[in-house]
Design a protein around this motif. Structure first.
Motif, PDB file in Angstrom:
ATOM      1  N   LYS A   1      -6.091  -6.414 116.727  1.00 36.55           N
ATOM      2  CA  LYS A   1      -7.249  -5.907 115.989  1.00 36.55           C
ATOM      3  C   LYS A   1      -8.503  -5.962 116.849  1.00 36.55           C
ATOM      4  O   LYS A   1      -9.336  -5.050 116.827  1.00 36.55           O
ATOM      5  CB  LYS A   1      -7.445  -6.729 114.722  1.00 36.55           C
ATOM      6  CG  LYS A   1      -8.534  -6.208 113.807  1.00 36.55           C
ATOM      7  CD  LYS A   1      -8.609  -7.027 112.533  1.00 36.55           C
ATOM      8  CE  LYS A   1      -9.706  -6.495 111.604  1.00 36.55           C
ATOM      9  NZ  LYS A   1      -9.788  -7.283 110.341  1.00 36.55           N
ATOM     10  N   HIS A   2      -8.611  -7.039 117.643  1.00 39.04           N
ATOM     11  CA  HIS A   2      -9.763  -7.194 118.538  1.00 39.04           C
ATOM     12  C   HIS A   2      -9.768  -6.123 119.623  1.00 39.04           C
ATOM     13  O   HIS A   2     -10.815  -5.557 119.934  1.00 39.04           O
ATOM     14  CB  HIS A   2      -9.724  -8.586 119.168  1.00 39.04           C
ATOM     15  CG  HIS A   2     -10.502  -8.720 120.432  1.00 39.04           C
ATOM     16  ND1 HIS A   2     -11.884  -8.784 120.461  1.00 39.04           N
ATOM     17  CD2 HIS A   2     -10.101  -8.775 121.737  1.00 39.04           C
ATOM     18  CE1 HIS A   2     -12.301  -8.883 121.710  1.00 39.04           C
ATOM     19  NE2 HIS A   2     -11.247  -8.877 122.502  1.00 39.04           N
ATOM     20  N   ARG A   3      -8.615  -5.821 120.192  1.00 39.60           N
ATOM     21  CA  ARG A   3      -8.520  -4.849 121.286  1.00 39.60           C
ATOM     22  C   ARG A   3      -8.649  -3.418 120.791  1.00 39.60           C
ATOM     23  O   ARG A   3      -9.006  -2.525 121.544  1.00 39.60           O
ATOM     24  CB  ARG A   3      -7.194  -5.016 122.033  1.00 39.60           C
ATOM     25  CG  ARG A   3      -7.123  -6.210 122.929  1.00 39.60           C
ATOM     26  CD  ARG A   3      -8.046  -6.066 124.128  1.00 39.60           C
ATOM     27  NE  ARG A   3      -7.479  -5.167 125.131  1.00 39.60           N
ATOM     28  CZ  ARG A   3      -8.064  -4.099 125.597  1.00 39.60           C
ATOM     29  NH1 ARG A   3      -9.241  -3.733 125.141  1.00 39.60           N
ATOM     30  NH2 ARG A   3      -7.498  -3.355 126.533  1.00 39.60           N
ATOM     31  N   LYS A   4      -8.291  -3.165 119.527  1.00 41.57           N
ATOM     32  CA  LYS A   4      -8.372  -1.841 118.914  1.00 41.57           C
ATOM     33  C   LYS A   4      -7.355  -0.866 119.515  1.00 41.57           C
ATOM     34  O   LYS A   4      -6.668  -0.162 118.798  1.00 41.57           O
ATOM     35  CB  LYS A   4      -9.789  -1.272 119.030  1.00 41.57           C
ATOM     36  CG  LYS A   4     -10.824  -2.092 118.263  1.00 41.57           C
ATOM     37  CD  LYS A   4     -12.215  -1.490 118.390  1.00 41.57           C
ATOM     38  CE  LYS A   4     -13.223  -2.347 117.634  1.00 41.57           C
ATOM     39  NZ  LYS A   4     -14.605  -1.799 117.761  1.00 41.57           N
TER      40      LYS A   4
ATOM     41  N   ASN B   1      -2.266 -14.944 115.433  1.00 41.03           N
ATOM     42  CA  ASN B   1      -3.221 -14.758 116.523  1.00 41.03           C
ATOM     43  C   ASN B   1      -2.953 -13.470 117.294  1.00 41.03           C
ATOM     44  O   ASN B   1      -3.880 -12.822 117.791  1.00 41.03           O
ATOM     45  CB  ASN B   1      -3.191 -15.954 117.469  1.00 41.03           C
ATOM     46  CG  ASN B   1      -4.016 -17.115 116.956  1.00 41.03           C
ATOM     47  OD1 ASN B   1      -4.917 -16.926 116.138  1.00 41.03           O
ATOM     48  ND2 ASN B   1      -3.720 -18.314 117.427  1.00 41.03           N
TER      49      ASN B   1
ATOM     50  N   ALA C   1      -4.401 -10.724 115.357  1.00 37.58           N
ATOM     51  CA  ALA C   1      -5.856 -10.763 115.507  1.00 37.58           C
ATOM     52  C   ALA C   1      -6.272 -10.188 116.858  1.00 37.58           C
ATOM     53  O   ALA C   1      -7.301  -9.505 116.955  1.00 37.58           O
ATOM     54  CB  ALA C   1      -6.354 -12.203 115.371  1.00 37.58           C
ATOM     55  N   TYR C   2      -5.467 -10.442 117.892  1.00 41.05           N
ATOM     56  CA  TYR C   2      -5.783  -9.901 119.220  1.00 41.05           C
ATOM     57  C   TYR C   2      -5.654  -8.376 119.231  1.00 41.05           C
ATOM     58  O   TYR C   2      -6.500  -7.683 119.804  1.00 41.05           O
ATOM     59  CB  TYR C   2      -4.853 -10.507 120.268  1.00 41.05           C
ATOM     60  CG  TYR C   2      -5.114  -9.987 121.664  1.00 41.05           C
ATOM     61  CD1 TYR C   2      -6.262 -10.355 122.348  1.00 41.05           C
ATOM     62  CD2 TYR C   2      -4.228  -9.115 122.294  1.00 41.05           C
ATOM     63  CE1 TYR C   2      -6.523  -9.877 123.625  1.00 41.05           C
ATOM     64  CE2 TYR C   2      -4.476  -8.629 123.562  1.00 41.05           C
ATOM     65  CZ  TYR C   2      -5.626  -9.018 124.226  1.00 41.05           C
ATOM     66  OH  TYR C   2      -5.890  -8.537 125.478  1.00 41.05           O
TER      67      TYR C   2
ATOM     68  N   TRP D   1     -10.166 -13.490 125.470  1.00 40.56           N
ATOM     69  CA  TRP D   1      -9.839 -13.831 124.075  1.00 40.56           C
ATOM     70  C   TRP D   1      -8.939 -15.051 123.969  1.00 40.56           C
ATOM     71  O   TRP D   1      -9.136 -15.904 123.111  1.00 40.56           O
ATOM     72  CB  TRP D   1      -9.157 -12.637 123.400  1.00 40.56           C
ATOM     73  CG  TRP D   1      -9.207 -12.681 121.899  1.00 40.56           C
ATOM     74  CD1 TRP D   1     -10.182 -12.186 121.088  1.00 40.56           C
ATOM     75  CD2 TRP D   1      -8.209 -13.257 121.029  1.00 40.56           C
ATOM     76  NE1 TRP D   1      -9.869 -12.412 119.771  1.00 40.56           N
ATOM     77  CE2 TRP D   1      -8.661 -13.064 119.696  1.00 40.56           C
ATOM     78  CE3 TRP D   1      -7.000 -13.913 121.229  1.00 40.56           C
ATOM     79  CZ2 TRP D   1      -7.935 -13.510 118.586  1.00 40.56           C
ATOM     80  CZ3 TRP D   1      -6.275 -14.349 120.126  1.00 40.56           C
ATOM     81  CH2 TRP D   1      -6.744 -14.147 118.824  1.00 40.56           C
ATOM     82  N   TRP D   2      -7.953 -15.167 124.887  1.00 40.83           N
ATOM     83  CA  TRP D   2      -6.972 -16.242 124.817  1.00 40.83           C
ATOM     84  C   TRP D   2      -7.279 -17.423 125.735  1.00 40.83           C
ATOM     85  O   TRP D   2      -6.737 -18.515 125.546  1.00 40.83           O
ATOM     86  CB  TRP D   2      -5.584 -15.722 125.218  1.00 40.83           C
ATOM     87  CG  TRP D   2      -4.952 -14.743 124.304  1.00 40.83           C
ATOM     88  CD1 TRP D   2      -4.981 -13.390 124.403  1.00 40.83           C
ATOM     89  CD2 TRP D   2      -4.147 -15.029 123.146  1.00 40.83           C
ATOM     90  NE1 TRP D   2      -4.257 -12.811 123.392  1.00 40.83           N
ATOM     91  CE2 TRP D   2      -3.727 -13.793 122.607  1.00 40.83           C
ATOM     92  CE3 TRP D   2      -3.724 -16.218 122.529  1.00 40.83           C
ATOM     93  CZ2 TRP D   2      -2.922 -13.695 121.476  1.00 40.83           C
ATOM     94  CZ3 TRP D   2      -2.922 -16.121 121.397  1.00 40.83           C
ATOM     95  CH2 TRP D   2      -2.530 -14.884 120.879  1.00 40.83           C
TER      96      TRP D   2
ATOM     97  N   ASN E   1      -8.876  -9.014 130.152  1.00 44.70           N
ATOM     98  CA  ASN E   1      -8.853  -8.807 128.701  1.00 44.70           C
ATOM     99  C   ASN E   1      -8.176  -9.963 127.971  1.00 44.70           C
ATOM    100  O   ASN E   1      -8.652 -10.398 126.913  1.00 44.70           O
ATOM    101  CB  ASN E   1      -8.128  -7.495 128.380  1.00 44.70           C
ATOM    102  CG  ASN E   1      -8.936  -6.279 128.788  1.00 44.70           C
ATOM    103  OD1 ASN E   1     -10.152  -6.258 128.649  1.00 44.70           O
ATOM    104  ND2 ASN E   1      -8.268  -5.260 129.294  1.00 44.70           N
TER     105      ASN E   1
END
Length: 333
Positions: free
Chosen positions: A112-115, A106, A109-110, A93-94, A89
């Motif tokens: 938000k991306h992972r929820k 960042n 943002a991560y 992204w990273w 995971n």
């Protein structure tokens, strides 16, 4: 002037009808057909990872930081599946970013991306540990960034009532292994992985002691599973199951002769059939055991030892269920 190599890439061999990895003058067949492009791309990714050499740097890529931490520090300490899940995971992204990109913006943002904030918090903590390891072993880094974690979630307060347990077990009778899983969890408060790994050799009917980890097996500091004394009801169930399984049986909870791994599908089916709330998950058995111990005035120290958690954690999360909680101060004038 020689042309610069394009790097490893996929090429479809029409003659064989399969994908091949081309790296300079070298070729490696994947064996995957045209429609299996996803599997071929994964094979390419694995090949690139195997060819990549991690070098010391003061500003490395995060993918190298994570790999070094997993290989050098975590090997043999945590389950491989758990480590790979977090790394997968984080890397998706990273991975292509340098450590200098670990900023508060960042990190938000991560999340938000992972929820799933709980997962994101654990993974970002993993990233922080990996960065510290790199700074010590492969750095020093120009700047040691610290990933910003989302707020910790409130402790879970749900537990299962006896009426709910009875309704669940009535549906679980369709899957005997699920009923065994439930009963062991109800009477021990053990984690899912512990129940799945229980063997008959870990149960001593003479002393009434059950081991929850094989002798010599490693365990994480926050996932302790100490030996415990079995109650009469659990002992009765285990003796009956042992008679059914016979002397050659190895694992206690099995499906089609093999130890179970994740009972979520059958659990969810039984939960729906019993018309129980969505929060009734396998882990609620641990919460329920701890809650029942407090409600029945069991000694907190003994309860914590039986559950494999710290006394501080038990009193912090479950202490308010104890009938005597704040009793001496509640009537202060």
């Amino acid at each position: 002037m020689p042309r610069r190599s394009a790097g490893p890439r996929l090429w479809f061999d029409k003659k064989r009808g399969t994908w091949t990895i081309i790296d300079g003058r070298g070729r490696r067949r994947t064996g995957f057909r045209a429609e299996e492009i996803g599997a071929a791309q994964k094979a390419l990714g694995d090949y690139i990872a195997s060819q990549h050499v991690i070098k010391d740097s003061d500003c490395p890529f995060i993918s190298d930081v994570l790999t070094a931490y997993a290989d050098e520090h975590l090997a043999g300490k945590l389950s491989e599946q758990h480590v790979l899940y977090d790394i997968r995971n984080l890397t998706s992204w990273w991975g292509a970013k340098p450590v200098s990109d670990i900023t508060a913006a960042n990190c938000r943002a991560y999340v938000k991306h992972r929820k799933a904030k709980t997962c994101a918090r654990r993974e970002l903590a993993f990233l922080n540990a990996a960065v510290k390891h790199w700074h010590k072993e492969h750095g020093p880094l120009k700047v040691v960034p610290i990933a910003t974690l989302p707020p910790a979630p409130a402790p879970r307060s749900h537990w299962m009532t006896r009426q709910q347990a009875a309704a669940f077990l009535w549906q679980a009778r369709k899957a005997p292994y699920l009923a065994r899983f439930f009963i062991i969890g109800w009477y021990t408060g053990s984690r899912r992985s512990v129940i799945a790994g229980l063997r008959w050799s870990m149960v001593d009917f003479k002393t009434g002691i059950m081991l929850r980890k094989m002798p010599g097996a490693r365990q994480a500091a926050n996932k302790k599973a100490p030996p415990m004394r079995m109650g009469k009801r659990l002992m009765a169930h285990l003796k009956r199951w042992k008679r059914l399984d016979g002397k050659k049986a190895d694992y206690i909870v099995t499906f089609r002769g093999k130890p179970i791994r994740r009972p979520e599908k059958s659990w969810e089916r039984a939960r729906r059939d019993a018309k129980l709330p969505i929060y009734i998950t396998p882990h609620i058995l641990r919460h329920t055991r701890a809650t029942n111990m407090m409600q029945q005035r069991k000694d907190p120290w003994e309860s914590a030892k039986a559950l494999g958690m710290s006394l501080d954690m038990l009193t912090k999360v479950y202490g308010h269920h104890h009938p005597d909680w704040q009793k001496d101060v509640s009537e202060t004038r």
